[in-house]
Scaffold this active site. Sequence first.
Site, short mmCIF file in Angstrom:
data_model
loop_
_atom_site.label_atom_id
_atom_site.label_comp_id
_atom_site.label_asym_id
_atom_site.label_seq_id
_atom_site.Cartn_x
_atom_site.Cartn_y
_atom_site.Cartn_z
N THR A 188 41.39 -0.47 -36.06
CA THR A 188 42.05 -1.76 -36.23
C THR A 188 43.32 -1.50 -37.02
OG1 THR A 188 39.95 -2.94 -36.23
CG2 THR A 188 41.85 -4.10 -37.14
N LYS A 198 42.03 -8.27 -31.73
CA LYS A 198 41.07 -7.86 -32.76
C LYS A 198 41.33 -8.60 -34.06
CE LYS A 198 37.99 -5.79 -35.19
NZ LYS A 198 37.94 -4.35 -35.49
N LYS A 242 41.86 -4.32 -45.54
CA LYS A 242 42.98 -3.85 -44.72
C LYS A 242 43.22 -4.78 -43.54
CE LYS A 242 42.06 -1.09 -41.56
NZ LYS A 242 41.67 -1.12 -40.13
#
Length: 300
Positions: free
Chosen positions: A99, A174, A242
């Site tokens: 990701t 995502k 993150k």
Amino acid sequence: MSKDLRIGWIGTGVMGFSMANHLLDAGYKLTVYTRTKAKAEQLLTKGAHWADSPCAVAQVSDAVFSIVGYPADVEEVMIGDKGALRGLGKGGILCDMSTSSPALAERIFDEARKQGCEALDAPVTGGDVGAREAKLSIFVGGNTAAFERLLPCFQKMGTKILHCGGAGFGQKAKLANQVAIAGVMFSTCESLLFAQEAGLDVTQWMELVVAGAAGSTAMNTLGRRILKNDFAPGFFIDHFIKDLGLCLEECRRMGLILPGITLADELYRSIQAKGLGKQGTQTLIASLAELSAKHWRGGQ
């Protein structure tokens, strides 16, 4: 695509090991690189080959997959000085399954094209269980022909695979998923905490609710871990922070205000500040309890 396709794999962490293992079990020729070679030993014992750098992986591969921690890691292993693109032959494919940043995915795509190669961004969701059981959902961005070439590989790792659009669109899809995850983590943890403080038998309550409209996959999986006070990572808090940062970055770019992920980012950062970044995202319940000077006890 034929099993004669030579596959390179970079990253054998919580997710990557299982994903690479499925390709090896399917009969693909696999060359592996990871920063800690010991994490790849089981794959090497089963017949995978070792390479000393991402570039070296690519030199003996037709397609190179990566699943690493942070965008800086993606940049390093894909287009850095010793990155996979340096060793990839014309017509080869880079496929990052981390990701990461949509803008970085676009940059990797452009750099690959300059070299006569293709690049896909194909982040996944489903956690450690989905990776082990080859039931991941995979969001793919990039050229349609490259997607179709690697589709047989994706099908060995996941059950739901979507070509979302051009370069960067896998990452965008995502991140939209992570926005949903932030919300469902609140709903799971807050509802369990409310049930506990209300004096309910939390285990019985969850069995009733999880099967109905208020239930969710998160409640059915992470909720059960929470009841056992099991905070081991299916997905690290460090990595979720993150992801939330990437979501907020995209929100700023789009001029979009989403208070829910802003709050999630703040709370998860407070957990990280306590040195708990390597625990699973379900640790949120303990932090929520602390806000009211309560203590999460788990299923009794």
